[in-house]
Design an enzyme around this catalytic site. Structure first.
Site, PDB file in Angstrom:
ATOM      1  N   ASN A 138     103.917  27.587  58.866  1.00 55.21           N
ATOM      2  CA  ASN A 138     102.616  27.668  58.197  1.00 55.21           C
ATOM      3  C   ASN A 138     101.667  28.631  58.913  1.00 55.21           C
ATOM      4  O   ASN A 138     100.465  28.609  58.689  1.00 55.21           O
ATOM      5  CB  ASN A 138     101.953  26.286  58.155  1.00 55.21           C
ATOM      6  CG  ASN A 138     102.808  25.266  57.444  1.00 55.21           C
ATOM      7  OD1 ASN A 138     103.343  25.533  56.372  1.00 55.21           O
ATOM      8  ND2 ASN A 138     102.959  24.096  58.037  1.00 55.21           N
ATOM      9  N   HIS A 191      98.925  14.649  51.148  1.00 49.93           N
ATOM     10  CA  HIS A 191      99.665  14.621  52.416  1.00 49.93           C
ATOM     11  C   HIS A 191      99.733  13.209  53.006  1.00 49.93           C
ATOM     12  O   HIS A 191      98.842  12.387  52.805  1.00 49.93           O
ATOM     13  CB  HIS A 191      98.929  15.548  53.388  1.00 49.93           C
ATOM     14  CG  HIS A 191      99.653  15.849  54.651  1.00 49.93           C
ATOM     15  ND1 HIS A 191      99.363  15.220  55.836  1.00 49.93           N
ATOM     16  CD2 HIS A 191     100.652  16.723  54.918  1.00 49.93           C
ATOM     17  CE1 HIS A 191     100.141  15.707  56.792  1.00 49.93           C
ATOM     18  NE2 HIS A 191     100.937  16.625  56.255  1.00 49.93           N
ATOM     19  N   GLU A 209      93.761  17.687  47.819  1.00 54.27           N
ATOM     20  CA  GLU A 209      93.965  18.917  48.588  1.00 54.27           C
ATOM     21  C   GLU A 209      93.600  20.094  47.702  1.00 54.27           C
ATOM     22  O   GLU A 209      93.823  20.037  46.499  1.00 54.27           O
ATOM     23  CB  GLU A 209      95.437  19.019  49.016  1.00 54.27           C
ATOM     24  CG  GLU A 209      95.798  17.994  50.059  1.00 54.27           C
ATOM     25  CD  GLU A 209      97.295  17.920  50.336  1.00 54.27           C
ATOM     26  OE1 GLU A 209      97.992  18.945  50.261  1.00 54.27           O
ATOM     27  OE2 GLU A 209      97.760  16.803  50.633  1.00 54.27           O
ATOM     28  N   SER A 237     100.605  20.874  49.755  1.00 54.13           N
ATOM     29  CA  SER A 237     101.416  21.317  50.883  1.00 54.13           C
ATOM     30  C   SER A 237     102.887  21.524  50.559  1.00 54.13           C
ATOM     31  O   SER A 237     103.564  22.267  51.263  1.00 54.13           O
ATOM     32  CB  SER A 237     101.289  20.315  52.036  1.00 54.13           C
ATOM     33  OG  SER A 237     101.742  19.040  51.641  1.00 54.13           O
ATOM     34  N   ASP A 256      90.924  18.360  51.346  1.00 55.12           N
ATOM     35  CA  ASP A 256      91.716  18.816  52.487  1.00 55.12           C
ATOM     36  C   ASP A 256      92.161  20.260  52.204  1.00 55.12           C
ATOM     37  O   ASP A 256      92.902  20.501  51.247  1.00 55.12           O
ATOM     38  CB  ASP A 256      92.916  17.881  52.666  1.00 55.12           C
ATOM     39  CG  ASP A 256      93.751  18.206  53.905  1.00 55.12           C
ATOM     40  OD1 ASP A 256      93.626  19.328  54.439  1.00 55.12           O
ATOM     41  OD2 ASP A 256      94.548  17.343  54.318  1.00 55.12           O
ATOM     42  N   HIS A 275      96.028  24.066  53.645  1.00 58.26           N
ATOM     43  CA  HIS A 275      96.817  25.241  53.254  1.00 58.26           C
ATOM     44  C   HIS A 275      95.979  26.294  52.535  1.00 58.26           C
ATOM     45  O   HIS A 275      96.515  27.182  51.885  1.00 58.26           O
ATOM     46  CB  HIS A 275      98.006  24.814  52.387  1.00 58.26           C
ATOM     47  CG  HIS A 275      98.972  23.956  53.138  1.00 58.26           C
ATOM     48  ND1 HIS A 275      99.969  24.477  53.932  1.00 58.26           N
ATOM     49  CD2 HIS A 275      99.050  22.611  53.264  1.00 58.26           C
ATOM     50  CE1 HIS A 275     100.636  23.486  54.500  1.00 58.26           C
ATOM     51  NE2 HIS A 275     100.100  22.340  54.117  1.00 58.26           N
ATOM     52  N   LYS A 304      97.459  25.859  61.176  1.00 59.40           N
ATOM     53  CA  LYS A 304      98.236  26.634  60.195  1.00 59.40           C
ATOM     54  C   LYS A 304      97.748  28.085  60.204  1.00 59.40           C
ATOM     55  O   LYS A 304      98.080  28.819  61.121  1.00 59.40           O
ATOM     56  CB  LYS A 304      98.189  25.925  58.849  1.00 59.40           C
ATOM     57  CG  LYS A 304      99.067  24.668  58.933  1.00 59.40           C
ATOM     58  CD  LYS A 304      98.975  23.695  57.808  1.00 59.40           C
ATOM     59  CE  LYS A 304      99.873  22.490  58.145  1.00 59.40           C
ATOM     60  NZ  LYS A 304      99.561  21.290  57.382  1.00 59.40           N
TER      61      LYS A 304
HETATM   62  C1  LIG Z   1      99.519  19.848  57.980  1.00 59.13           C
HETATM   63  C2  LIG Z   1      98.578  19.030  57.183  1.00 59.13           C
HETATM   64  C3  LIG Z   1      97.741  18.083  57.795  1.00 59.13           C
HETATM   65  C4  LIG Z   1      97.856  17.743  59.247  1.00 59.13           C
HETATM   66  O1  LIG Z   1      97.355  18.725  60.065  1.00 59.13           O
HETATM   67  P1  LIG Z   1      97.927  18.838  61.564  1.00 59.13           P
HETATM   68  O2  LIG Z   1      96.922  19.667  62.256  1.00 59.13           O
HETATM   69  O3  LIG Z   1      99.267  19.480  61.452  1.00 59.13           O
HETATM   70  O4  LIG Z   1      98.002  17.443  62.101  1.00 59.13           O
HETATM   71  C5  LIG Z   1      96.830  17.422  57.000  1.00 59.13           C
HETATM   72  N1  LIG Z   1      96.753  17.638  55.679  1.00 59.13           N
HETATM   73  C6  LIG Z   1      97.566  18.512  55.056  1.00 59.13           C
HETATM   74  C7  LIG Z   1      97.438  18.723  53.596  1.00 59.13           C
HETATM   75  C8  LIG Z   1      98.512  19.226  55.793  1.00 59.13           C
HETATM   76  O5  LIG Z   1      99.327  20.066  55.169  1.00 59.13           O
END
Ligand SMILES: *Cc1c(COP(=O)(O)O)cnc(C)c1O
Length: 403
Positions: free
Chosen positions: A48, A134, A183, A187, A212, A215, A246
């Site tokens: 990512n 997620h 989101e 993801s 969230d 991505h 990411k």
């Molecule tokens: C990767 C991810 C997380 C977690 O983030 P990290 O920093 O890897 O713990 C949370 N929400 C989504 C949608 C993700 O893809």
């Protein structure tokens, strides 16, 4: 063997039987378009690190400088041993980047979701989530003790039905808070949530909205600020969160919103309060990443990323309305064993792409999940295309269709 060991072995064998057992691959190079696994070089479609920043010299220099100045560990929670200045500087620029009043940094995105959701909603509340959110959000909703309701992926009618149900419940209990979590870019399929419509609905029914952007941050919108600001919703979405691991190429999580929201989390988010602060060097590296993301170099990387994404879309035989702007592209296998077979045969030919299986996705929805980054070159994608032709793994259909 003790009964305890027996239990562990039985569980692991059961995972083997279902093709769901996972193991770690030892990587002995930095992250990038090419990585070394067990001494062999692979073309990497698993990361990512969308903008190719994880091994960028400017991030490394910022981290090294911060280590020289502040050392390695933070010593304790920020509320206990004092709050190191790189975290404050990062929070200030992050808030401006996100057009929010304030921001707060956590040690991971996972910890951000757990801490913030549980701080806002307790057992008297209701959390409404998209079916494909997620695991960190699902875990947070469970831990909060709130009633959790799930709407079909991006299904606005079902979301509205649940909001109507929640409104009826609220009239009988004044303390019932309602939080929607989704989101902006999903993801596992890389598709988008209809943020404007969801914002309209949450306002119509008096719910709160958390988005969230794990991505999306760094990738979409002017200077990569994400899809919430791109849609002009920064002052209507109550809680914006994401990861710094990411597109930022570093580690950690963030949340942003109003000044009082951030003060509240500082006092109530248990994963912030009861956890050692991130390394100061991590925030320093993230700050370097943020500067780069907002620069002309960031624009060039995003342009390169979307060009590669279009090529990958074509190679995989997936069809989306152009411009696709999808860096996550699933090649559906369905069956777990089939996905593992495909990943293995590509691995044998020097291509590293993960077989994503339950519980990351539903059972029977196993897939190869390709992620493309700005660090990939056109010739990297040509190699992938010819390898896929040899293995015969092209072109069934997409997981979610056009978006
Ligand atoms: C990767 C991810 C997380 C977690 O983030 P990290 O920093 O890897 O713990 C949370 N929400 C989504 C949608 C993700 O893809």
């Amino acid at each position: 063997m003790t009964a305890f060991e027996d239990f562990l072995q039985t569980e692991l064998l059961a995972l083997d039987d279902q093709n769901l057992r996972r193991s770690l691959r030892l990587v002995d190079s930095p992250q990038g378009a090419r990585i070394r696994i067990d001494g062999r070089q692979f073309l990497n479609f698993s990361s990512n690190d969308y903008l190719g920043l994880a091994n960028d010299p400017r991030l490394k220099a910022a981290a090294i400088e911060a280590i020289e100045k502040y050392g390695v560990g933070a010593g304790a929670s920020r509320l206990i041993s004092g709050s190191l200045s790189p975290h404050h500087e990062l929070e200030k620029v992050l808030a401006a980047f996100k057009k929010a009043e304030a921001a707060l940094v956590f040690s991971t995105g996972y910890a951000t979701a757990i801490g913030t959701i549980c701080a806002l909603i307790g057992k008297d509340g209701i959390i409404i989530v998209d079916k494909l959110v997620h695991a960190s959000i699902v875990d947070a909703a469970r831990l909060s003790g709130a009633k959790m309701r799930v709407f079909g992926h991006n299904d606005l009618d079902e979301l509205e039905d649940i909001l109507k149900w929640a409104r009826r419940r609220r009239t009988s209990r004044a303390d019932c808070k309602v939080l929607i979590v989704t989101e902006s870019v999903f993801s596992m399929d890389g598709d988008f949530a209809p943020l404007a419509e969801i914002t309209e609905l949450k306002e119509k029914y008096g719910a709160w909205l958390m988005v969230d952007e794990a991505h999306a941050t760094g990738l979409y919108g002017s200077r990569g600020a994400g899809r919430v600001t791109e849609a002009g919703l920064a002052n209507r979405v109550e809680i914006q969160m994401g990861t710094l691991g990411k597109a930022f190429g570093a580690a950690g999580g963030y949340v942003c919103g109003s000044r009082s929201l951030i003060e509240y989390f500082m006092n109530r988010a248990r994963s912030f309060i009861f956890s050692t602060a991130p390394m100061p060097a991590t925030s320093a590296a993230t700050m370097a990443a943020l500067e780069l993301i907002q620069s002309g170099d960031g624009d060039a990387r995003r342009a390169g990323l979307w060009a590669r994404a279009e090529e990958l879309t074509r190679i995989l035989g997936l069809e989306f309305r152009p411009p696709a702007r999808k860096a996550i592209l699933p090649l559906m296998a369905g069956d777990e064993a089939a996905a593992l077979d495909q990943a293995r045969s590509l691995f044998d030919r020097g291509i590293f792409v993960p077989a994503i299986r339950y519980p990351s996705v539903a059972r029977g929805q196993a897939r190869l999940r390709f992620t493309v980054t700005s660090a990939h070159s056109q010739s990297d994608l040509k190699i992938l295309a010819s390898t896929l032709q040899k293995t015969g793994h092209t072109a069934p259909q997409a997981a979610t269709g056009p978006s």
